[in-house]
Structure formats: structure tokens, C-alpha cells
Design a protein around this motif. Structure first.
Motif, PDB file in Angstrom:
ATOM      1  N   ASP A 175       0.812  -1.217   0.000  1.00 20.39           N
ATOM      2  CA  ASP A 175       0.000   0.000   0.000  1.00 20.39           C
ATOM      3  C   ASP A 175       0.848   1.271   0.000  1.00 20.39           C
ATOM      4  O   ASP A 175       0.429   2.311   0.503  1.00 20.39           O
ATOM      5  CB  ASP A 175      -0.952   0.009   1.193  1.00 20.39           C
ATOM      6  N   ALA A 176       2.049   1.181  -0.567  1.00 20.57           N
ATOM      7  CA  ALA A 176       2.916   2.356  -0.642  1.00 20.57           C
ATOM      8  C   ALA A 176       2.280   3.424  -1.529  1.00 20.57           C
ATOM      9  O   ALA A 176       1.751   3.124  -2.604  1.00 20.57           O
ATOM     10  CB  ALA A 176       4.293   1.971  -1.184  1.00 20.57           C
ATOM     11  N   THR A 177       2.327   4.674  -1.110  1.00 18.88           N
ATOM     12  CA  THR A 177       1.687   5.784  -1.817  1.00 18.88           C
ATOM     13  C   THR A 177       2.428   6.107  -3.105  1.00 18.88           C
ATOM     14  O   THR A 177       3.658   6.236  -3.114  1.00 18.88           O
ATOM     15  CB  THR A 177       1.649   7.032  -0.926  1.00 18.88           C
ATOM     16  N   PRO A 181      15.528   1.813  -4.311  1.00 24.29           N
ATOM     17  CA  PRO A 181      14.366   1.511  -3.472  1.00 24.29           C
ATOM     18  C   PRO A 181      14.633   1.611  -1.978  1.00 24.29           C
ATOM     19  O   PRO A 181      13.700   1.829  -1.206  1.00 24.29           O
ATOM     20  CB  PRO A 181      14.005   0.081  -3.879  1.00 24.29           C
ATOM     21  N   SER A 182      15.874   1.444  -1.564  1.00 24.75           N
ATOM     22  CA  SER A 182      16.166   1.443  -0.128  1.00 24.75           C
ATOM     23  C   SER A 182      16.463   2.833   0.429  1.00 24.75           C
ATOM     24  O   SER A 182      16.746   2.967   1.627  1.00 24.75           O
ATOM     25  CB  SER A 182      17.337   0.504   0.175  1.00 24.75           C
ATOM     26  N   SER A 183      16.408   3.864  -0.397  1.00 26.24           N
ATOM     27  CA  SER A 183      16.692   5.215   0.081  1.00 26.24           C
ATOM     28  C   SER A 183      15.696   5.625   1.166  1.00 26.24           C
ATOM     29  O   SER A 183      14.485   5.421   1.025  1.00 26.24           O
ATOM     30  CB  SER A 183      16.619   6.213  -1.076  1.00 26.24           C
ATOM     31  N   THR A 184      16.203   6.207   2.243  1.00 27.93           N
ATOM     32  CA  THR A 184      15.343   6.767   3.288  1.00 27.93           C
ATOM     33  C   THR A 184      15.397   8.292   3.276  1.00 27.93           C
ATOM     34  O   THR A 184      14.950   8.941   4.219  1.00 27.93           O
ATOM     35  CB  THR A 184      15.753   6.233   4.667  1.00 27.93           C
ATOM     36  N   THR A 185      15.926   8.840   2.180  1.00 29.61           N
ATOM     37  CA  THR A 185      16.007  10.300   2.013  1.00 29.61           C
ATOM     38  C   THR A 185      15.082  10.787   0.910  1.00 29.61           C
ATOM     39  O   THR A 185      14.394  11.800   1.073  1.00 29.61           O
ATOM     40  CB  THR A 185      17.447  10.728   1.675  1.00 29.61           C
ATOM     41  N   PHE A 186      15.051  10.055  -0.198  1.00 30.97           N
ATOM     42  CA  PHE A 186      14.318  10.512  -1.381  1.00 30.97           C
ATOM     43  C   PHE A 186      13.124   9.609  -1.695  1.00 30.97           C
ATOM     44  O   PHE A 186      13.064   8.455  -1.267  1.00 30.97           O
ATOM     45  CB  PHE A 186      15.252  10.540  -2.601  1.00 30.97           C
ATOM     46  N   HIS A 202       7.279   8.379  -0.391  1.00 28.55           N
ATOM     47  CA  HIS A 202       7.576   8.204   1.029  1.00 28.55           C
ATOM     48  C   HIS A 202       9.082   8.061   1.171  1.00 28.55           C
ATOM     49  O   HIS A 202       9.788   7.768   0.202  1.00 28.55           O
ATOM     50  CB  HIS A 202       6.864   6.969   1.596  1.00 28.55           C
ATOM     51  N   THR A 203       9.589   8.280   2.380  1.00 32.18           N
ATOM     52  CA  THR A 203      11.028   8.144   2.604  1.00 32.18           C
ATOM     53  C   THR A 203      11.383   6.823   3.264  1.00 32.18           C
ATOM     54  O   THR A 203      12.558   6.545   3.488  1.00 32.18           O
ATOM     55  CB  THR A 203      11.552   9.312   3.467  1.00 32.18           C
ATOM     56  N   ALA A 204      10.393   6.002   3.583  1.00 31.26           N
ATOM     57  CA  ALA A 204      10.693   4.652   4.054  1.00 31.26           C
ATOM     58  C   ALA A 204      11.225   3.823   2.889  1.00 31.26           C
ATOM     59  O   ALA A 204      10.903   4.079   1.725  1.00 31.26           O
ATOM     60  CB  ALA A 204       9.427   3.995   4.618  1.00 31.26           C
ATOM     61  N   ALA A 205      12.065   2.858   3.196  1.00 33.17           N
ATOM     62  CA  ALA A 205      12.606   1.996   2.149  1.00 33.17           C
ATOM     63  C   ALA A 205      11.481   1.194   1.490  1.00 33.17           C
ATOM     64  O   ALA A 205      10.566   0.721   2.159  1.00 33.17           O
ATOM     65  CB  ALA A 205      13.645   1.049   2.735  1.00 33.17           C
ATOM     66  N   LEU A 206      11.560   1.089   0.177  1.00 31.67           N
ATOM     67  CA  LEU A 206      10.643   0.243  -0.588  1.00 31.67           C
ATOM     68  C   LEU A 206      11.238  -1.158  -0.613  1.00 31.67           C
ATOM     69  O   LEU A 206      12.356  -1.352  -1.092  1.00 31.67           O
ATOM     70  CB  LEU A 206      10.505   0.796  -2.007  1.00 31.67           C
ATOM     71  N   ASP A 207      10.521  -2.150  -0.078  1.00 30.16           N
ATOM     72  CA  ASP A 207      11.113  -3.490   0.021  1.00 30.16           C
ATOM     73  C   ASP A 207      10.352  -4.558  -0.754  1.00 30.16           C
ATOM     74  O   ASP A 207      10.672  -5.741  -0.670  1.00 30.16           O
ATOM     75  CB  ASP A 207      11.252  -3.914   1.481  1.00 30.16           C
ATOM     76  N   GLY A 208       9.348  -4.152  -1.548  1.00 29.72           N
ATOM     77  CA  GLY A 208       8.625  -5.146  -2.319  1.00 29.72           C
ATOM     78  C   GLY A 208       7.851  -4.542  -3.469  1.00 29.72           C
ATOM     79  O   GLY A 208       7.402  -3.397  -3.401  1.00 29.72           O
TER      80      GLY A 208
END
Length: 205
Positions: free
Chosen positions: A86-88, A145-150, A178-184
Motif C-alpha cells: 500500500d505504498a503511496t 528503493p532502499s533510500s530513506t532520504t528521497f 515516502h522516505t521509508a525503504a521500498l522493500d517489495g
């Protein structure tokens, strides 16, 4: 003294045996999933040998002859660390088309295929035909995908045959906002299943 024409092509190409030697852009196959009446296909970091983190800065997904069980579309969803996809996302989409009998062509921005800050699916295609000889092929790039900045950018292109026997080449782009890492990443369909076909996931150095 040797002339230019005598030495212009007199060289031996360098050999390379590692990705470091060939430089950036080397592709590594991470995972191949073959559909068999699958409701969706998912690639989740740490699951079933999938790597989807800072190991690579760019990830490429190739859709190869996805045949759908009904006249429907394929869509994209992302996961940002939770258990739900459900990532925006915000996206844009345009399409070019040409009918099989040559009777019409088109170039259109598709407002019904884009989203603005959506947590649900984002369509990667319009409805395709489920005729036995029809399938969907294309590709999707996802960056850092793992960026927590961009935010996490993506873009791609997909070919489908519509129920009106028209070739539709769709071009889409967007970002997971979002700035959380995308993991899937999940590739799903509107109705029915992905009857057959393959999706390959690559990491690009």
C-alpha cells in the motif's frame, strides 16, 4: 612512419571478467518467476532469494509474454516495510495505438491510468484481450528503493493487444512518495489470473 589508415583499426579490445572491470550498467539476474494461473506476482526483499535493497541502485523487471485469463489489465503495487502493498504513488501515463486492420491510430494521455497519491493499484496497461494468441510484454525500472532520504522513482513501457485488435504501447512513470525503504513490488491483474508468462528481476550496478 605508420599512417592513420594503417593503424586505425589495429587494436585488441580489452577483456573484462568482473562487473567492476566493465563498469556500471552490468546486469545481474536476481529472480525469475513463471506464472501459472497466478493472481499476482510479488518480489519481496529477503523472500525466496530476492534482493531488493541498496545492493543495486537500479532494478529492472521484464514482463515476458504474460497471458491473462480474462480481458483485463496489469497493475503495480509497492510495499514500504509493512505487510501490505500500500505504498503511496503518484504517476503519469500516455499511450500510442494502431489497429490491426490499419483503420485508426492514436496518441493519448490517459487520465484513467494515472494516480495522485494513491495507496492502491496503479494500472500499467489498459484492458487487453484474453485471446489465445495475445500476451503482454514490457519492462519496469525502479531506482534506489532502499533510500530513506528521497522518493522512489520508477518508469517503464508495456505492449498490449486490446479487445479491439489494436496494438497499444503504454508509457508510464511515477514515484513512491515516502522516505521509508521500498522493500517489495507486486504485479497484479484487475480480474482473474496471470495464466502464463514470466517476470524476470535484474539488479543493475
Amino acid at each position: 612512419m605508420a599512417t592513420y589508415s594503417a593503424i586505425a583499426h589495429n587494436f585488441t579490445p580489452p577483456s573484462a571478467t568482473t562487473s567492476a572491470q566493465v563498469g556500471t550498467g552490468a546486469m545481474t539476474l536476481i529472480k525469475t518467476i513463471t506464472a501459472s494461473d497466478s493472481s499476482d506476482i510479488s518480489f519481496v526483499h529477503g523472500s525466496s532469494d530476492v534482493v531488493f535493497d541498496s545492493t543495486y541502485k537500479t532494478y529492472l523487471f521484464k514482463f515476458i509474454n504474460l497471458h491473462l485469463s480474462s480481458d483485463t489489465y496489469v497493475s503495480l503495487l509497492g510495499r514500504d516495510g509493512g505487510s501490505n502493498f500500500d505504498a503511496t504513488k503518484t504517476s503519469t501515463y500516455f499511450r500510442v495505438e494502431h489497429k490491426e486492420d490499419g483503420s485508426s491510430t492514436g496518441f493519448t494521455y490517459k487520465t484513467n491510468l494515472d494516480v495522485a497519491q494513491a495507496t492502491g493499484e496503479t494500472k500499467l496497461s489498459g484492458n487487453t484481450s484474453d485471446d489465445n494468441d495475445n500476451a503482454i510484454s514490457g519492462h519496469l525500472y525502479v531506482f534506489s528503493p532502499s533510500s530513506t532520504t528521497f522518493v522512489k522513482h520508477y518508469f517503464g513501457q508495456i505492449n498490449v493487444i486490446s479487445g479491439a485488435d489494436a496494438l497499444e504501447a503504454g508509457f508510464f512513470a511515477g514515484y513512491f512518495n515516502h522516505t521509508a525503504a521500498l522493500d517489495g513490488i507486486k504485479i497484479a491483474v484487475g480480474t482473474g489470473n496471470i495464466a502464463s508468462g514470466t517476470i524476470k528481476m535484474y539488479g543493475i550496478a
